[in-house]
Design a protein around this motif. Structure first.
Motif, PDB file in Angstrom:
ATOM      1  N   TYR A  79       1.080  -1.204   0.050  1.00 41.34           N
ATOM      2  CA  TYR A  79      -0.169   0.123  -0.070  1.00 41.34           C
ATOM      3  C   TYR A  79       0.874   1.107   0.180  1.00 41.34           C
ATOM      4  CZ  TYR A  79      -2.993   3.562   2.032  1.00 41.34           C
ATOM      5  OH  TYR A  79      -4.059   4.642   2.133  1.00 41.34           O
TER       6      TYR A  79
ATOM      7  N   LYS B 158      -3.087   3.945   7.403  1.00 41.54           N
ATOM      8  CA  LYS B 158      -3.437   4.376   5.693  1.00 41.54           C
ATOM      9  C   LYS B 158      -3.601   6.068   6.012  1.00 41.54           C
ATOM     10  CE  LYS B 158      -6.199   0.295   4.271  1.00 41.54           C
ATOM     11  NZ  LYS B 158      -7.717  -0.205   4.127  1.00 41.54           N
ATOM     12  N   ASN B 159      -3.194   6.438   4.745  1.00 40.26           N
ATOM     13  CA  ASN B 159      -3.370   7.924   4.435  1.00 40.26           C
ATOM     14  C   ASN B 159      -2.516   8.666   5.286  1.00 40.26           C
ATOM     15  OD1 ASN B 159      -5.545   7.631   2.658  1.00 40.26           O
ATOM     16  ND2 ASN B 159      -6.939   7.121   4.029  1.00 40.26           N
TER      17      ASN B 159
ATOM     18  N   LYS C 158      -5.032  -1.185  18.440  1.00 40.71           N
ATOM     19  CA  LYS C 158      -5.351   0.253  18.010  1.00 40.71           C
ATOM     20  C   LYS C 158      -4.723   1.460  18.639  1.00 40.71           C
ATOM     21  CE  LYS C 158      -9.309   3.016  16.533  1.00 40.71           C
ATOM     22  NZ  LYS C 158     -10.827   3.123  16.266  1.00 40.71           N
TER      23      LYS C 158
ATOM     24  N   GLU D 210      -5.882  -0.241   9.393  1.00 37.75           N
ATOM     25  CA  GLU D 210      -6.699   1.094   8.839  1.00 37.75           C
ATOM     26  C   GLU D 210      -5.948   2.321   9.543  1.00 37.75           C
ATOM     27  OE1 GLU D 210      -9.223   1.696   6.942  1.00 37.75           O
ATOM     28  OE2 GLU D 210      -9.190  -0.359   6.419  1.00 37.75           O
ATOM     29  N   SER D 211      -5.447   2.207  10.647  1.00 41.50           N
ATOM     30  CA  SER D 211      -4.710   3.503  11.328  1.00 41.50           C
ATOM     31  C   SER D 211      -3.406   3.734  10.488  1.00 41.50           C
ATOM     32  CB  SER D 211      -4.073   3.105  12.849  1.00 41.50           C
ATOM     33  OG  SER D 211      -5.525   2.890  13.426  1.00 41.50           O
TER      34      SER D 211
ATOM     35  N   SER E   5      -3.131  -7.829   6.050  1.00 45.17           N
ATOM     36  CA  SER E   5      -4.145  -6.683   5.768  1.00 45.17           C
ATOM     37  C   SER E   5      -3.225  -5.489   6.304  1.00 45.17           C
ATOM     38  CB  SER E   5      -5.386  -6.683   6.627  1.00 45.17           C
ATOM     39  OG  SER E   5      -5.144  -6.899   7.979  1.00 45.17           O
TER      40      SER E   5
END
Length: 295
Positions: free
Chosen positions: A61, A98-99, A270, A95-96, A92
Motif C-alpha cells: 500500500y 492508511k493515508n 489500535k 486502517e490506522s 491486511s
C-alpha cells in the motif's frame, strides 16, 4: 521497469519486472486518497513447496507521487506482520496506517502445523529482504524501512531485528532497518515453538528462537509495546519488560517500553498503532532536519 497504470478505477492485472529479470504477477487497485494497493506479490516465488508459493505473498500500500510526506526523498515503509499465534491469520493493511504519507507492506507467511520452526521466520526474513530490495520501485526509501507486527507478528519482527543471521542470509544488514515497533510479541521462545517441542506454555524458554537470547545494544531502534500487565496474555508484559531492561544493560539507551493500561492483548492494537505512527513521524522529522542545511 514497472508497467502500471495508476489511474485505473478498476482492479487490473499487470506484471512487474524486477531487476533480476523475474516476472511477478500482481493485482493493482486504486485505494483512494492518492494511494495504490499492489496485491498478491510473491516474495518467495521459486520456493519448492506449493504451500510456500501459496502463502508467501504480500501487498504494498503506497502513496502516489505527491502524497507522501517526503515524496522527493522517498517515503518511509512499515512492514506489517499479522497476529494469530503462528497458527492462523491473514495479511491486511491496518486502517490506522492508511493515508499517513507512508507505505505499508502487509505480509502473509506459512503457518503451523503445515510448517514448523524456523519456517515462518525464514518467510518473515524473506519478506523484509524483498522490501529492502524492491520498495524503491514503488517510491519508497530502503533506508527508511520500519518493522512492526502484533503478537506473533511482534515476535517475528523482534527475531528478525535482533538476530542478524536472518537478514544476513539474504545479503542484508539488520542494522540497516530504520526501527522496530513491536506490539505485544513474545520475548521468550514463542509458545507455538514450545508446543512443537512438547514444552508446556507455562514453561518459558530462552533459546536461539527467543528474542531475549539475541539481546544487544547496537541494533536498530526499538519500541516495545504491551497491553495492561493484568489483562495481557500470560507473562507478556513481564517478559517484554525484561527484554527492555536487558537492552538497557547492553547499552541501548534509546529503547522504549510502553504499557497501555486498561487494554487487553487484542485491545491494545489500535492504540499501539498510534505509537507506530508516532515513531514514523519522528523518524521522518529527524531525516528532514538532517537534510536541511544549517544557515
Amino acid at each position: 521497469m514497472k508497467l502500471a497504470c495508476r489511474n485505473l478505477a478498476a482492479v487490473a492485472l499487470l506484471i512487474v519486472w524486477m531487476p533480476t529479470g523475474t516476472a511477478h504477477a500482481q493485482t493493482q487497485a486504486t485505494a483512494g486518497d492518492g494511494y495504490t494497493l499492489h496485491r498478491d506479490i510473491a516474495y518467495r516465488p521459486d520456493h519448492p513447496e506449493p504451500y510456500a508459493r501459496e502463502r508467501c505473498k504480500l501487498d504494498v500500500y503506497a502513496p502516489d507521487v505527491g502524497h507522501a510526506d517526503d515524496a522527493n526523498a522517498g517515503f518511509t515503509t512499515v512492514v506489517w506482520f499479522h497476529a494469530g499465534g503462528l497458527k492462523s491469520g491473514r495479511r491486511s493493511v491496518p486502517e490506522s496506517l492508511k493515508n499517513q504519507g507512508l507505505a505499508v507492506v502487509a505480509v502473509d507467511y506459512r503457518l503451523h502445523p503445515r510448517v514448523t520452526a524456523p519456517g515462518y521466520l525464514e518467510d518473515a526474513a524473506a519478506a523484509v529482504a524483498w522490501t529492502l530490495d524492491h520498495i524503491a520501485e514503488y517510491g519508497g526509501d530502503p533506508d527508511r524501512v520500519v518493522l512492526s507486527g502484533h503478537s506473533a507478528g511482534g515476535y517475528l519482527v523482534l527475531m528478525i531485528g535482533l538476530d542478524p543471521s536472518w537478514l544476513d542470509a539474504h545479503g542484508h544488514d539488520a542494522d540497516r532497518l530504520a526501527g522496530i515497533v513491536e506490539l505485544s510479541g513474545h520475548a521468550v521462545t514463542h509458545f507455538t515453538v514450545r508446543a512443537e517441542r512438547g514444552i508446556p506454555g507455562e514453561q518459558p524458554i530462552v533459546d536461539e528462537l527467543a528474542p531475549l537470547f539475541h539481546v544487544r545494544g547496537d541494533g536498530p531502534p526499538l519500541v516495545l509495546v504491551t497491553g495492561d500487565r493484568e489483562l495481557e496474555m500470560l507473562g507478556r508484559y513481564e517478559e517484554t519488560a525484561y527484554l527492555w531492561r536487558m537492552l538497557k544493560v547492553c547499552g541501548d539507551d534509546d529503547a522504549a517500553l510502553h504499557e497501555l493500561e486498561g487494554f487487553t492483548h487484542g485491545g491494545m492494537v489500535k492504540p499501539g498503532l498510534l505509537l507506530v505512527r508516532d515513531f514514523v513521524k519522528r523518524l521522518d522529522r529527524r531525516r528532514r532536519e538532517q537534510a536541511t542545511p544549517t544557515p
